[in-house]
Design an enzyme around this catalytic site. Structure first.
Site, PDB file in Angstrom:
ATOM      1  N   GLU B  60       3.880  -0.045   4.951  1.00  0.00           N
ATOM      2  CA  GLU B  60       3.849  -1.375   5.579  1.00  0.00           C
ATOM      3  C   GLU B  60       4.672  -1.462   6.853  1.00  0.00           C
ATOM      4  O   GLU B  60       4.288  -2.117   7.819  1.00  0.00           O
ATOM      5  CB  GLU B  60       4.322  -2.447   4.603  1.00  0.00           C
ATOM      6  CG  GLU B  60       3.300  -2.781   3.509  1.00  0.00           C
ATOM      7  CD  GLU B  60       3.191  -1.722   2.433  1.00  0.00           C
ATOM      8  OE1 GLU B  60       4.088  -0.847   2.330  1.00  0.00           O
ATOM      9  OE2 GLU B  60       2.206  -1.757   1.674  1.00  0.00           O
ATOM     10  N   HIS B 129       4.106 -10.130  -7.202  1.00  0.00           N
ATOM     11  CA  HIS B 129       2.827 -10.267  -6.487  1.00  0.00           C
ATOM     12  C   HIS B 129       2.379 -11.716  -6.305  1.00  0.00           C
ATOM     13  O   HIS B 129       1.210 -11.956  -5.995  1.00  0.00           O
ATOM     14  CB  HIS B 129       1.711  -9.529  -7.243  1.00  0.00           C
ATOM     15  CG  HIS B 129       1.722  -8.049  -7.065  1.00  0.00           C
ATOM     16  ND1 HIS B 129       2.689  -7.236  -7.601  1.00  0.00           N
ATOM     17  CD2 HIS B 129       0.873  -7.229  -6.406  1.00  0.00           C
ATOM     18  CE1 HIS B 129       2.418  -5.984  -7.291  1.00  0.00           C
ATOM     19  NE2 HIS B 129       1.328  -5.944  -6.563  1.00  0.00           N
TER      20      HIS B 129
HETATM   21  C1  LIG Z   1       4.309  -1.985  -1.178  1.00  0.00           C
HETATM   22  C2  LIG Z   1       2.935  -2.128  -1.736  1.00  0.00           C
HETATM   23  N1  LIG Z   1       1.863  -1.982  -0.923  1.00  0.00           N
HETATM   24  C3  LIG Z   1       0.611  -2.110  -1.400  1.00  0.00           C
HETATM   25  C4  LIG Z   1       0.397  -2.410  -2.726  1.00  0.00           C
HETATM   26  C5  LIG Z   1      -1.038  -2.581  -3.264  1.00  0.00           C
HETATM   27  N2  LIG Z   1      -1.374  -1.398  -4.073  1.00  0.00           N
HETATM   28  C6  LIG Z   1      -1.208  -1.407  -5.415  1.00  0.00           C
HETATM   29  S1  LIG Z   1      -1.543   0.087  -6.085  1.00  0.00           S
HETATM   30  C7  LIG Z   1      -1.936   0.756  -4.594  1.00  0.00           C
HETATM   31  C8  LIG Z   1      -2.368   2.201  -4.522  1.00  0.00           C
HETATM   32  C9  LIG Z   1      -1.290   3.125  -4.993  1.00  0.00           C
HETATM   33  O1  LIG Z   1      -1.810   4.419  -5.147  1.00  0.00           O
HETATM   34  P1  LIG Z   1      -0.998   5.565  -5.861  1.00  0.00           P
HETATM   35  O2  LIG Z   1       0.431   5.501  -5.404  1.00  0.00           O
HETATM   36  O3  LIG Z   1      -1.712   6.847  -5.626  1.00  0.00           O
HETATM   37  O4  LIG Z   1      -0.993   5.207  -7.405  1.00  0.00           O
HETATM   38  P2  LIG Z   1      -2.245   5.170  -8.387  1.00  0.00           P
HETATM   39  O5  LIG Z   1      -2.802   3.781  -8.322  1.00  0.00           O
HETATM   40  O6  LIG Z   1      -3.218   6.212  -7.914  1.00  0.00           O
HETATM   41  O7  LIG Z   1      -1.711   5.479  -9.753  1.00  0.00           O
HETATM   42  C10 LIG Z   1      -1.803  -0.184  -3.576  1.00  0.00           C
HETATM   43  C11 LIG Z   1      -2.086   0.069  -2.151  1.00  0.00           C
HETATM   44  C12 LIG Z   1       1.537  -2.567  -3.552  1.00  0.00           C
HETATM   45  N3  LIG Z   1       1.408  -2.887  -4.844  1.00  0.00           N
HETATM   46  N4  LIG Z   1       2.775  -2.401  -3.042  1.00  0.00           N
END
Ligand SMILES: Cc1ncc(C[n+]2csc(CCOP(=O)(O)OP(=O)(O)O)c2C)c(N)n1
Ligand SMILES: Cc1ncc(C[n+]2csc(CCOP(=O)(O)OP(=O)(O)O)c2C)c(N)n1
Ligand SMILES: [Mg+2]
Ligand SMILES: [Mg+2]
Lengths: 317, 343, 343, 317
Positions: B60, B129
């Protein structure tokens, strides 16, 4: 490089040195407020890189940026006037030491948040690619900034997207009072950049010609191949972190050793040895520069202060 | 006039502005291939290509930095933060840089950037959230803050925000994305800084914005049935505030209720109350009541979340307090009382 | 009683608490070897060693995270942010984690952490180094916010903050560090949530805190010479607010002025004005005037910085407006007027 | 490991799988709100690491943590009740799917901000060293979290200070809809950790025994030598990112290929081949677990909702 260029770069280092020494004096006289971070000792890095740029390239620095602004051709008058908080300053007296901007010369500041300029540099690099331009961005920051999240996010995206940004870490071995080995798990800064698949280079930041050579190479590649480069320039600040620094954390010996490697002395020796100029020329340049700095002080001193109305101007466009 | 969803109106605003001006581009997490976490950017990649519709890593701070840095050199970024909660990680770039660069440079720079994000509660997303951050952004000189409550305003305000030469925080709400309304196809804009009187009334002025406009209008209907005529003002812009419109209204009604989904302390409601007693002190026949979310982190459980957020009943109650009818006080549990509940 | 500087009083509070409780430790940038950027932690390394007085890299987010994470398992961190401006980089750990973990875990966790930092202007540090952020923290349930105006309170409040089982934001001010005052050597504390009536008066109540207490007291003196008796309340705690003390005072004086160094919009002053008209609406004979910094990023130039910040003259002027004497209005340039000055 | 342990780990994976499948069903029935991120496909990573821990060690996860909580011994009843938003949930119904906490079992959440748990893990590791303890912290996060500043700041400080934290990246190839090569300049996650001088290891996260072996090694070293370890466990989520995921970004073929590598099937085959149990045992376990999950649902369904008063409880200590 021809003689004129070499002497020009030398002269810029001398100008920065004398300008900064004068700024320190003016600070003690209370003419300058806030924090004052001097570039004394690091001149070769700014001059070496910025002299290698085109006018349409971009430069962005941190809060130790007076010297970089001057190297970029910003008039010492307007830099000094900014330090004096005058309306004639590059930032109209609103920025001060840490926030010098000269957008016409593509000198994009002047940023006081450690690491804060790195995402901005990525943004400028993004804009260059967006417009299919062939400019580059040179972004200066210190060894302490390497541990901010902004460093990491910026290098990843610069590498991922092929942004034409040259990230130049001026490793002067300390972040304020903290030696780099107490702050970084891996003190070789260039290694911190390798895990983004960015080509890195380490250079002696006290050697103007070596810096310039590295700069030429980095800039050529970034411009042609649209990808970032990372350069670690090892250097040293001869003065404290800021005018407030008690400076207990460095030994006299260490400082003395580095003073022996003064980039100005080194370049002067090179120029004389190679017959580019004589002691007389050296004196002439010193005189000229002394006059230029004195003129900058006079200009700053005599310039008007901003008015109450200025307080409210330029909050919004 | 065509009927469309709030998120489609936002989408249309971006399309029109991107067609109009090649410097406008969209950037954020999942805005391109995924078509937007809330489908607001749906189809933009297909129309404008990956150069102008840019997916990013989950970073971000640098996402905002790309926005600010590219705006420094003349691009007009529309940055999507997947939700406002994640913008907390980008505040240094937004507040310490984006909001201040023009001033610090003595007017040399301008930062024509929009940061769009949904905020607020209602989907049981829990404490991390469900936040509302308008007051944090309203606090900061150099920023503008906008909040659209319906599709018409969403399109018109977003187009104005994109054309504005300052950093504009454009607040949306997840619960509004699929709400529908009439949206003209022509190239209209809604100016920043102008509130919308959604309903005229003589008895009480309710000042609100974003997701709360719905329950407020419903409450106004219900109260009308009881003969209580409520004037409803949708602020639309939070910074600047349309203080004239609000002031004129309370000078007429002599009573006001502010309704916000946010926490109360130092919120938009507090600011409006402060401003009104600066501009209309002598006109008030009763205190202004403030309807906000309860002063607690947002809980997950559906019934707890519901009871934390303002609703029609709470708004009706506050109006009745304001006009001296029978009502329940306090409107909300005070911070200090909540603190007393410690083990 | 011994006289000491504000920063020495803070230092003593940390020493005493560290001696008392081995779980208390100090962490931050330059707090150990450098003895603190503002020398607040001077000598702590020498007394307690590097395990309990910890220098960090320049990594604000993880510095706060170390604080929160270690507090999750029972340590009592005192985190120094070199200035509050840099805490913006740590807000995710402070607000999304520290403030919410207790609630999200259903009360299983508590976060006994103090985050100390100087804030504010006066040293010509420019826009990025002169901010006041109390309102951002006051906004957040789960946090407490404290601001000490003098050495006595500095020691007593910091000790209470360190013993508190919640995340406490402890705000200091660079311009106060070398101010002197009496500080008892014994182990006293100043409770959180209790304001201090620094001066009694019948005509007007001035509500203020932190660095503004000085100019307010000076203004009160000057006004007394003109026969205007001002009651001065130093809030000391901003979250929770000592609403009883403030309310009782205005019920007596029927007039109030709030004085803050911060920007006005959604600030602490706005909240106090909102609260007061909820608790004492019928008692006011005049609007509450709000003296804040001008709504602009802080400029570097000395004269501009001076004219941006509230001072004795501005406070006197506001008091005179409140009591209907001759005075200059508006108290401050409005956000909307500042926005009109665009090219 | 003896037979009981092996079967126990297998059983845990089955329990997690069936629990998650049930959670997905309950979500469709509207019994569960908010976001629901299922652990289906990744069971071997959580079980492999957590089974290797001591009760006094700490575990911290992200928002895909139900399975990790169950692996840590949190009762499925209380995890399901949390998903149902009931007062009997592990977090009293206030946390939900993304915020499961069981502090008694040193299960420290449940965190919804990508990367947000990594600094907290460092803080817990700091506390362990502060008290001269010999516990370790296992911190789970995804491949998408690697690009957050928190990753960088945490790994630097963990390495610099020798914090006993095992950072486990569950690389399931996607962060939401973004394939890792579109987000990371260097897709091999373990390489991103090397520039902090942290020992890294990459393991097949679909192979329970391989994960367990890696976990044993990493935990032993972190515990004995008080330094961090970094493990990249390559895995795959068989379901969407959350229940809302349209899932356009992965091909059916890719999903099918990975389903062939189902960690439960693989472990079952191993146990049967090596004569640790028979098809009959498999069925017995399935039955048992079905009953356990059904019981969890019943418990959650019948549990009381939190009351209005609960809304105000536990904001402050
Ligand atoms: C700081 C932040 N940015 C964006 C999000 C929205 N978001 C939730 S899960 C996610 C993807 C995360 O991917 P990963 O770290 O690979 O974990 P996975 O879901 O694959 O287990 C995003 C962008 C968030 N929760 N927190
Ligand atoms: C985000 C942030 N944290 C802390 C500071 C305070 N600070 C100013 S300069 C500095 C040291 C930076 O060191 P380095 O990056 O090596 O640059 P140098 O001063 O050596 O040129 C610190 C900690 C700051 N300005 N911004
Ligand atoms: Mg340095
Ligand atoms: Mg992933």
């Amino acid at each position: 490089m021809n003689k004129a260029e070499l002497i020009g770069m030398y002269r810029q280092m001398v100008l920065i040195r004398k300008f900064e020494d004068q700024a320190g004096e003016s600070y003690k006289l209370g003419k300058i407020g806030g924090f004052l971070h001097l570039y004394v000792g690091q001149e070769a890095v700014g001059v070496g890189f910025i002299s290698a740029l085109r006018p349409d390239d971009y430069v962005i620095g941190a809060y130790r940026e007076h010297g970089q602004a001057i190297a970029r051709g910003v008039s010492p008058r307007r830099v000094m006037a900014e330090l004096y908080g005058k309306k004639t300053g590059v930032s109209s007296g609103k920025g001060g030491s840490m926030h010098m901007f000269d957008v016409e010369r593509h000198f994009m500041g002047g940023h006081g948040i450690v690491g804060g300029g790195m995402p901005l540099a990525a943004g400028m690099g993004f804009a260059i690619n967006y417009r299919d331009g062939d400019q580059v961005v040179v972004c200066f920051f210190g060894d302490g900034a390497v541990n901010e999240g902004a460093f990491h996010e910026s290098l990843n995206i610069a590498s991922l997207w092929g942004l034409p940004v040259i990230y130049v870490c001026e490793n002067n071995l300390y972040g304020m009072g903290t030696a780099i080995n107490r702050a970084s798990a891996v003190p070789e800064v260039f290694r911190r950049a390798q895990c983004y698949d960015i080509d890195v280079e380490s250079v002696d930041g006290m050697d103007l010609l070596a810096v310039r050579e590295t700069a030429d190479r980095a800039i050529r590649i970034a411009r042609k191949e649209h990808r970032p480069r990372f350069v670690e320039a090892t250097t040293y600040r001869f003065r404290g972190h800021s005018m407030a620094d008690p400076g207990q954390y460095r030994t006299k010996e260490e400082i003395a050793d580095y003073e022996k490697r003064d980039p100005i002395v080194k370049m002067r020796a090179y120029l004389i040895e190679n017959g580019f100029f004589t002691d007389a020329d050296v004196e002439a340049i010193d005189k000229e520069v002394d006059a230029e700095v004195a003129d900058a002080v006079k200009f700053a001193d005599e310039s008007p202060e901003p008015s109450r109305e200025d307080l409210f101007a330029d909050v919004y466009a | 006039m065509p009927i469309m969803m709030y998120r489609q109106a936002l989408n249309l605003a971006m399309r029109e502005e991107m067609r109009r001006d090649p410097n406008v581009y969209v950037i954020g997490e999942e805005v391109a291939e995924y078509q937007g976490a809330y489908r607001v950017t749906e189809g933009l990649l297909q129309e404008f290509g990956e150069k102008r519709v840019v997916d990013t890593p989950i970073s971000e701070e640098v996402i905002a930095g790309i926005g600010v840095g590219s705006a420094m050199v003349g691009l007009r970024p529309v940055v999507e933060m997947m939700t406002i909660n994640f913008a907390i990680l980008a505040l240094d770039q937004i507040v310490n840089h984006g909001a201040k660069l023009r001033y610090m440079s003595g007017g040399q720079l301008s930062i024509p950037m929009v940061i769009r994000a949904p905020q607020g509660a209602g989907m049981q997303l829990g404490a991390q959230h469900s936040q509302n951050l308008e007051s944090w952004f309203m606090h900061v000189p150099g920023l503008k803050v906008v909040a659209a409550s319906n599709p018409y305003d969403a399109k018109g305000l977003l187009k104005s925000a994109i054309r504005d030469n300052n950093p504009v925080i454009f607040l949306e709400h997840e619960m509004l994305y699929t709400t529908k309304g009439e949206v003209p196809e022509d190239d209209y804009t809604v100016p920043l800084g102008v509130a919308d009187v959604k309903r005229e009334g003589r008895d009480v002025t309710i000042i609100t914005y974003l997701r709360m406009v719905g329950p407020v209008m419903a409450a106004a209907e219900a109260l009308a049935a009881e003969g209580i005529e409520v004037e409803v003002i949708d602020l639309r812009s939070l910074r600047p505030l349309d203080i004239e419109t609000i002031t004129d209204s309370v000078k007429k009604t002599h009573r006001a209720v502010v309704v916000e989904e946010d926490w109360p302390t130092c919120g938009a409601g507090a600011e409006i109350m402060a401003r009104l007693q600066e501009t209309a002190f002598d006109y008030f026949d009763a205190p202004i009541y403030r309807v906000s979310s309860e002063d607690v982190p947002m809980p997950y459980s559906k019934n707890l979340e519901r009871s934390a957020i303002p609703d029609e009943a709470k708004i009706i109650n506050a109006v009745k307090c304001t006009i001296g009818r029978e009502c329940k006080l306090p409107i909300r549990r005070s911070t200090e009382d909540i603190m007393k509940l410690t083990d």
